[in-house]
Enzyme design. Structure first.
Site, PDB file in Angstrom:
ATOM      1  CG  ASP A   1       0.041  -0.313   2.608  1.00  0.00           C
ATOM      2  OD1 ASP A   1       1.180  -0.186   2.428  1.00  0.00           O
ATOM      3  OD2 ASP A   1      -0.572  -0.834   3.454  1.00  0.00           O
TER       4      ASP A   1
ATOM      5  CD  GLU B   1       0.842  -6.870   3.099  1.00  0.00           C
ATOM      6  OE1 GLU B   1       0.826  -5.549   2.880  1.00  0.00           O
ATOM      7  OE2 GLU B   1       1.442  -7.423   4.095  1.00  0.00           O
TER       8      GLU B   1
ATOM      9  CD  GLU C   1       0.582   3.872   4.766  1.00  0.00           C
ATOM     10  OE1 GLU C   1      -0.178   4.635   5.414  1.00  0.00           O
ATOM     11  OE2 GLU C   1       1.779   4.367   4.975  1.00  0.00           O
TER      12      GLU C   1
ATOM     13  CG  HIS D   1       6.817   3.675  10.898  1.00  0.00           C
ATOM     14  ND1 HIS D   1       6.365   2.461  11.352  1.00  0.00           N
ATOM     15  CD2 HIS D   1       6.220   3.694   9.481  1.00  0.00           C
ATOM     16  CE1 HIS D   1       5.637   1.928  10.570  1.00  0.00           C
ATOM     17  NE2 HIS D   1       5.625   2.428   9.445  1.00  0.00           N
TER      18      HIS D   1
ATOM     19  NE  ARG E   1       2.722   9.807   5.706  1.00  0.00           N
ATOM     20  CZ  ARG E   1       3.702  10.504   4.732  1.00  0.00           C
ATOM     21  NH1 ARG E   1       3.439  11.679   5.003  1.00  0.00           N
ATOM     22  NH2 ARG E   1       4.534  10.132   4.012  1.00  0.00           N
TER      23      ARG E   1
ATOM     24  CG  HIS F   1      10.727   5.761  10.797  1.00  0.00           C
ATOM     25  ND1 HIS F   1      10.370   6.884   9.970  1.00  0.00           N
ATOM     26  CD2 HIS F   1      10.420   4.838  10.169  1.00  0.00           C
ATOM     27  CE1 HIS F   1      10.116   6.491   8.872  1.00  0.00           C
ATOM     28  NE2 HIS F   1       9.784   5.039   8.873  1.00  0.00           N
TER      29      HIS F   1
HETATM   30  N1  UDP Z   1      12.106  -3.647  10.295  1.00  0.00           N
HETATM   31  C1  UDP Z   1      13.422  -3.733  10.128  1.00  0.00           C
HETATM   32  N2  UDP Z   1      14.296  -2.899  11.082  1.00  0.00           N
HETATM   33  C2  UDP Z   1      13.741  -2.013  11.947  1.00  0.00           C
HETATM   34  C3  UDP Z   1      12.439  -1.990  11.943  1.00  0.00           C
HETATM   35  C4  UDP Z   1      11.662  -2.651  11.130  1.00  0.00           C
HETATM   36  O1  UDP Z   1      14.182  -4.209   9.632  1.00  0.00           O
HETATM   37  O2  UDP Z   1      14.230  -1.142  12.704  1.00  0.00           O
HETATM   38  C5  UDP Z   1      11.523  -4.482   9.253  1.00  0.00           C
HETATM   39  C6  UDP Z   1      10.558  -5.293  10.162  1.00  0.00           C
HETATM   40  O3  UDP Z   1      11.027  -6.734  10.429  1.00  0.00           O
HETATM   41  C7  UDP Z   1       9.387  -5.505   9.262  1.00  0.00           C
HETATM   42  C8  UDP Z   1       9.357  -4.244   8.368  1.00  0.00           C
HETATM   43  O4  UDP Z   1      10.781  -3.644   8.636  1.00  0.00           O
HETATM   44  O5  UDP Z   1       9.485  -6.544   8.163  1.00  0.00           O
HETATM   45  C9  UDP Z   1       8.366  -3.047   8.767  1.00  0.00           C
HETATM   46  O6  UDP Z   1       8.492  -2.213   7.956  1.00  0.00           O
HETATM   47  P1  UDP Z   1       7.625  -0.863   8.720  1.00  0.00           P
HETATM   48  O7  UDP Z   1       7.277  -0.874   9.944  1.00  0.00           O
HETATM   49  O8  UDP Z   1       8.526   0.431   8.041  1.00  0.00           O
HETATM   50  O9  UDP Z   1       6.462  -0.984   7.726  1.00  0.00           O
HETATM   51  P2  UDP Z   1       4.932  -1.331   7.858  1.00  0.00           P
HETATM   52  O10 UDP Z   1       5.366  -3.000   7.875  1.00  0.00           O
HETATM   53  O11 UDP Z   1       4.244  -0.754   8.923  1.00  0.00           O
HETATM   54  O12 UDP Z   1       4.542  -1.247   6.520  1.00  0.00           O
END
Ligand code: UDP
Length: 385
Positions: free
Chosen positions: A99, A121, A135, A221, A223, A254
């Site tokens: 997304d 997904e 998203e 992280h 918003r 972040h």
């Molecule tokens: N992740 C990482 N390092 C970090 C924090 C998260 O590699 O310091 C990984 C985590 O394992 C997951 C992904 O990043 O697979 C999640 O990314 P994010 O939280 O940015 O996005 P969302 O999943 O909310 O779209």
């Protein structure tokens, strides 16, 4: 022999790279396809180490970021760059994940060229247009124009069916989430190639001190949490760290400056809170394995943690990933200080019930199902355990 189908896989951010890596590896291993990997450049520093870890090479890298740009400007730059890339590559399929702005613009640019889009997904919904923002609307746009929907779970498939999308039911498959494939592959790689990481060492050393030592991994992280909710969240962490002398919190901060500023103001300098840079995925995976519990607003982390048998407190009001609530691994705490403290106290006092690994989001074989579905081969859909 018929020509191979050209598949362009597009991604721009860390979660997309993690969830698309297993699919790229599976596509490249299949002679039916010729796979091109396109990186939009949305999160350059976070993405490169993931690609190196999984051994995924990029065929084409675009440059869509400019300092301080608005969402609209990012969208405009991404559309133009992806339009040009697809004209040059002429793919038979474009694959996007999730997304993000990269995924939404890639899907729209492909649609304008009448190139079919496969959406990995698909079907995650909160039904709240500003949560997560932007998203929820990005994935709805992709849902309207995709020709093939890879829903991770039966409930995501149900959400898509309820929207009466303009594709026949056969173009919708329940595959499981490739994020769990990435955990499976990543854990295997880490067994063979252990990593050196200061935060991993700190957690191991902390837990070695005494049997009541506990560790919580935190990410934040979103918003929609920036501002007062994030401040409340950080204050709750501070309160828990003050109250539990045997606790250790690890919080990769972040890069978003608004997030970083609040986190550092409230938690900087606390002896039991390690503020670190965003962790490379292998180190983050080790921290997930080692943690006693997780506090996060991340979608991907919500999915990964149950597969490692971990409790997750989710700092959001609603989730498009409700499956883990049913298995007892996920609890929504929002940014409500009392709910966060209750959850953290249970983890830090060791009173949360023991949780075995559970697989409500995927069984680690999602990429194989996606490839079979793209090739038109029969396969058994994912059934949550
Ligand atoms: N992740 C990482 N390092 C970090 C924090 C998260 O590699 O310091 C990984 C985590 O394992 C997951 C992904 O990043 O697979 C999640 O990314 P994010 O939280 O940015 O996005 P969302 O999943 O909310 O779209």
């Amino acid at each position: 022999m018929s020509a191979r189908q050209k598949v362009s896989v597009v991604f721009g951010t860390r979660p997309e790279a993690i969830k698309l890596a297993p699919l790229v590896l599976a596509l490249r291993a299949d002679p039916t396809f010729e796979t091109q990997v396109l990186f939009s450049g949305q999160h350059p520093d976070l993405v490169r180490p993931i690609l190196d870890f999984f051994g995924v090479g990029v065929d084409s890298a675009l440059d869509i970021m400019s300092p301080g740009q608005s969402l609209a400007s990012l969208t405009a730059r991404a559309m133009t760059a992806l339009d040009g890339a697809f004209r040059a590559l002429r793919p038979d399929w474009v694959v996007v994940q999730g997304d993000t702005t990269t995924a939404m613009t890639a899907a729209l640019a492909a649609f304008y060229q009448k190139t079919p889009v496969a959406h990995l997904e698909a079907g995650l919904r909160t039904h709240a247009i500003y949560a997560p923002f932007p998203e929820e609307i990005n994935r709805r746009c992709i849902g309207q124009l995709a020709a093939l929907h890879w829903a991770p779970t039966p409930s995501a498939a149900e959400a898509l069916r309820a929207e009466r999308l303009p594709v026949p039911p056969a173009r919708l498959a329940v595959t499981g989430n490739t994020g769990i494939d990435a955990v499976r592959l990543g854990v295997e790689l880490l067994r063979r190639r252990p990593i050196e990481d200061a935060d991993v060492h700190a957690v191991v050393a902390h837990r070695a001190t005494d049997p009541t030592a506990r560790c919580v991994l935190v990410t934040t992280h979103r918003r929609e949490n920036v501002g007062a909710p994030l401040r409340r969240l950080c204050e709750s962490i501070r309160g828990a760290a003050d109250a539990h002398p045997h606790s250790l919190f690890v919080l990769p901060v972040h890069p978003n400056p608004e997030v970083a500023e609040t986190v550092r103001q409230v938690l900087g300098g606390h002896p039991r809170v390690r503020l670190t840079v965003p962790k490379e995925y292998p180190a983050f995976l080790r921290l997930l394995e080692l943690a006693d519990g997780i506090l996060t607003d991340s979608g991907g982390v919500q999915e990964e943690a149950p597969s490692l048998g971990k409790r997750v407190l989710v700092t959001r009001e609603c989730t498009e990933r409700p499956e883990g609530i049913g298995t007892g691994h996920v609890r929504l705490v929002g940014c409500d200080p009392e709910a966060i403290r209750r959850g953290l106290d249970e983890i830090l006092e060791g009173t949360s019930p023991h949780l075995a690994p559970a697989f409500p989001y995927g069984d680690g074989h999602a990429a194989e199902r996606c490839v079979a579905s793209l090739a038109g081969r029969p396969f058994a859909e994912f059934v949550p355990a």
